[in-house]
Write an enzyme that holds these catalytic residues in place. Sequence first.
Site, short mmCIF file in Angstrom:
data_model
loop_
_atom_site.label_atom_id
_atom_site.label_comp_id
_atom_site.label_asym_id
_atom_site.label_seq_id
_atom_site.Cartn_x
_atom_site.Cartn_y
_atom_site.Cartn_z
N LYS A 1 0.85 -1.19 0.00
CA LYS A 1 0.00 0.00 0.00
C LYS A 1 0.89 1.25 0.00
CE LYS A 1 -4.15 -1.76 2.13
NZ LYS A 1 -3.82 -3.12 1.67
N ASP B 1 -1.28 -1.93 -4.27
CA ASP B 1 -2.69 -1.93 -3.86
C ASP B 1 -3.35 -0.58 -4.14
OD1 ASP B 1 -2.66 -4.52 -2.90
OD2 ASP B 1 -2.63 -3.96 -0.78
N ARG C 1 -4.95 -5.85 -11.38
CA ARG C 1 -5.92 -6.48 -10.48
C ARG C 1 -7.20 -5.65 -10.47
NH1 ARG C 1 -4.42 -6.06 -4.50
NH2 ARG C 1 -2.88 -7.67 -4.96
N LYS D 1 -13.58 -4.80 -6.36
CA LYS D 1 -14.76 -3.92 -6.26
C LYS D 1 -14.39 -2.60 -5.59
CE LYS D 1 -18.42 -7.39 -6.34
NZ LYS D 1 -19.62 -7.94 -5.70
N GLY D 2 -13.50 -2.65 -4.60
CA GLY D 2 -13.14 -1.43 -3.85
C GLY D 2 -13.68 -1.53 -2.45
N THR E 1 -12.12 -11.25 -6.78
CA THR E 1 -13.49 -11.21 -6.26
C THR E 1 -13.86 -12.59 -5.71
OG1 THR E 1 -15.81 -10.68 -6.75
CG2 THR E 1 -14.57 -11.77 -8.50
N HIS E 2 -14.84 -12.58 -4.78
CA HIS E 2 -15.41 -13.85 -4.30
C HIS E 2 -16.82 -14.01 -4.82
CE1 HIS E 2 -12.76 -11.89 -1.35
NE2 HIS E 2 -12.14 -13.04 -1.43
N ARG F 1 -12.52 -3.45 7.32
CA ARG F 1 -13.01 -3.52 5.93
C ARG F 1 -13.63 -4.89 5.65
NH1 ARG F 1 -8.39 -0.28 4.95
NH2 ARG F 1 -7.09 -2.03 4.29
N ARG F 2 -13.02 -5.95 6.19
CA ARG F 2 -13.57 -7.31 5.97
C ARG F 2 -14.92 -7.44 6.66
NH1 ARG F 2 -9.70 -6.60 3.33
NH2 ARG F 2 -11.45 -5.91 2.07
P1 FDA Z 1 -18.86 -9.08 -2.41
O1 FDA Z 1 -18.45 -8.21 -1.27
O2 FDA Z 1 -20.14 -8.77 -3.11
O3 FDA Z 1 -18.86 -10.57 -1.91
C1 FDA Z 1 -19.29 -11.66 -2.70
C2 FDA Z 1 -19.38 -12.89 -1.81
O4 FDA Z 1 -18.08 -13.22 -1.31
C3 FDA Z 1 -20.20 -12.67 -0.54
O5 FDA Z 1 -21.56 -12.91 -0.78
C4 FDA Z 1 -19.58 -13.69 0.39
O6 FDA Z 1 -20.03 -14.98 0.09
C5 FDA Z 1 -18.13 -13.61 0.04
N1 FDA Z 1 -17.41 -12.61 0.87
C6 FDA Z 1 -16.97 -11.39 0.46
N2 FDA Z 1 -16.30 -10.76 1.44
C7 FDA Z 1 -16.31 -11.60 2.51
C8 FDA Z 1 -15.76 -11.53 3.81
N3 FDA Z 1 -15.07 -10.47 4.22
N4 FDA Z 1 -15.96 -12.57 4.64
C9 FDA Z 1 -16.64 -13.66 4.23
N5 FDA Z 1 -17.19 -13.79 3.00
C10 FDA Z 1 -17.02 -12.78 2.14
N6 FDA Z 1 -9.88 -3.49 -2.26
C11 FDA Z 1 -9.29 -2.28 -2.44
O7 FDA Z 1 -9.96 -1.26 -2.28
N7 FDA Z 1 -7.98 -2.19 -2.81
C12 FDA Z 1 -7.22 -3.29 -3.04
O8 FDA Z 1 -6.03 -3.16 -3.36
C13 FDA Z 1 -7.82 -4.57 -2.86
N8 FDA Z 1 -7.12 -5.71 -3.06
C14 FDA Z 1 -7.78 -6.92 -3.05
C15 FDA Z 1 -7.10 -8.08 -3.40
C16 FDA Z 1 -7.78 -9.29 -3.47
C17 FDA Z 1 -7.04 -10.52 -3.86
C18 FDA Z 1 -9.17 -9.33 -3.19
C19 FDA Z 1 -9.95 -10.60 -3.31
C20 FDA Z 1 -9.83 -8.20 -2.80
C21 FDA Z 1 -9.14 -6.99 -2.71
N9 FDA Z 1 -9.79 -5.84 -2.32
C22 FDA Z 1 -9.17 -4.63 -2.47
C23 FDA Z 1 -11.12 -5.93 -1.64
C24 FDA Z 1 -12.26 -5.76 -2.62
O9 FDA Z 1 -12.30 -4.44 -3.09
C25 FDA Z 1 -13.60 -6.10 -1.94
O10 FDA Z 1 -13.81 -5.23 -0.88
C26 FDA Z 1 -13.72 -7.53 -1.46
O11 FDA Z 1 -13.07 -8.43 -2.31
C27 FDA Z 1 -15.18 -7.96 -1.38
O12 FDA Z 1 -15.76 -7.87 -2.66
P2 FDA Z 1 -16.20 -9.13 -3.56
O13 FDA Z 1 -15.77 -8.84 -4.95
O14 FDA Z 1 -15.66 -10.38 -3.00
O15 FDA Z 1 -17.77 -9.08 -3.58
#
Ligand code: FDA
Length: 318
Positions: free
Chosen positions: A100, A145, A195, A198-199, A237-238, A297-298
Amino acid sequence: MLRKALMAAAASERVREAVMGMPAARAVVDRYVAGESSEDAVAVARELRSAGLLVTLDYLGEDTTDAQRAAATAAQYVHLLGKLAAEGLTEAGAVEVSVKPTALGLLLGSEGKPGPNALGERVATEHLDRIAAAAADAGTTVTVDAEDHTTTDAALRIAGSLRSRFPSVGTVVQAALRRTEADVRGLAVPGTRVRLCKGAYAEPVTEAFAARHDVDKSYARCLRILMAGPGYPMIATHDPRLIAITRSLGLARATDSFEYQMLYGVRPEEQRRLAASSAKVRVYVPYGGDWYRYLVRRLAERPANLALFLRSLLSPGG
Ligand code: FDA
């Protein structure tokens, strides 16, 4: 709404001290964080590698305005890369690092004003240059990041300038930001590693989409641009729907020309399932003692986790 309120409450120094001092916080932290030391980080990286997963390690910390702390963070990354290389974990970029810019001093000299300035950008660039050189020596690379929108221009400039010496340095873009689709068009060129996430930051509506479905639509648009381009997309993303779209867009590309990325502790079975289907999957693994804001954030992106966390804090002995 809940997310914004939580992030605002979490910004209080008193809340931070209280939460970090609670033993019950540890159980939740352990789900998302590899441990405090570089030994812990290396051990988790080793375990994930043996399960066929790629890894990116993040030394926790952000928003420092202390020059010594920024230098110590850079030194920690160089030390970590040496340890990983000694164990053969960095070969062909199997384990890389995520960094970061605000942990490396981007906000130095900004004196409470939002966003970075020229001094901070120079310091962060110099530290990142050192880390990228250590990564290159170890046979791996660095991904820069993305943080809140006030730092986006500086982070893109820093990653862009590093790429001239270290072409594999990765950039991160956030689908939540209105600007990102245009940024992605500029980044979808040969040789880039981008990469897409979503943010994770609470942003003003002038800068970011407020509704989740608008963020998801923006993500899908950016995803199509990256997957149709000649660079190396890293799809972070998840979200099952976005993973399914990636899978179908990926049919038109070589399996090793893009990767999925997920966070340590989030959907671990899905990480292994995708890897077993011969997709490249990288797990983002944070470590270090400064876990508070990462954890917030998580929790903010998953209200069920927050409820669990609050219950554990309030339970007897918690
Ligand atoms: P979404 O939040 O809609 O989640 C989809 C599904 O995933 C949920 O329904 C749940 O099942 C599961 N899930 C998601 N988050 C969970 C959690 N915390 N605990 C349990 N289950 C969960 N952001 C940023 O601003 N700067 C960055 O540099 C990065 N870097 C980064 C690297 C990597 C490898 C990942 C995966 C993510 C990031 N992020 C990030 C975070 C990203 O912006 C975002 O906040 C999270 O990935 C959650 O978004 P999803 O795309 O997973 O979708």
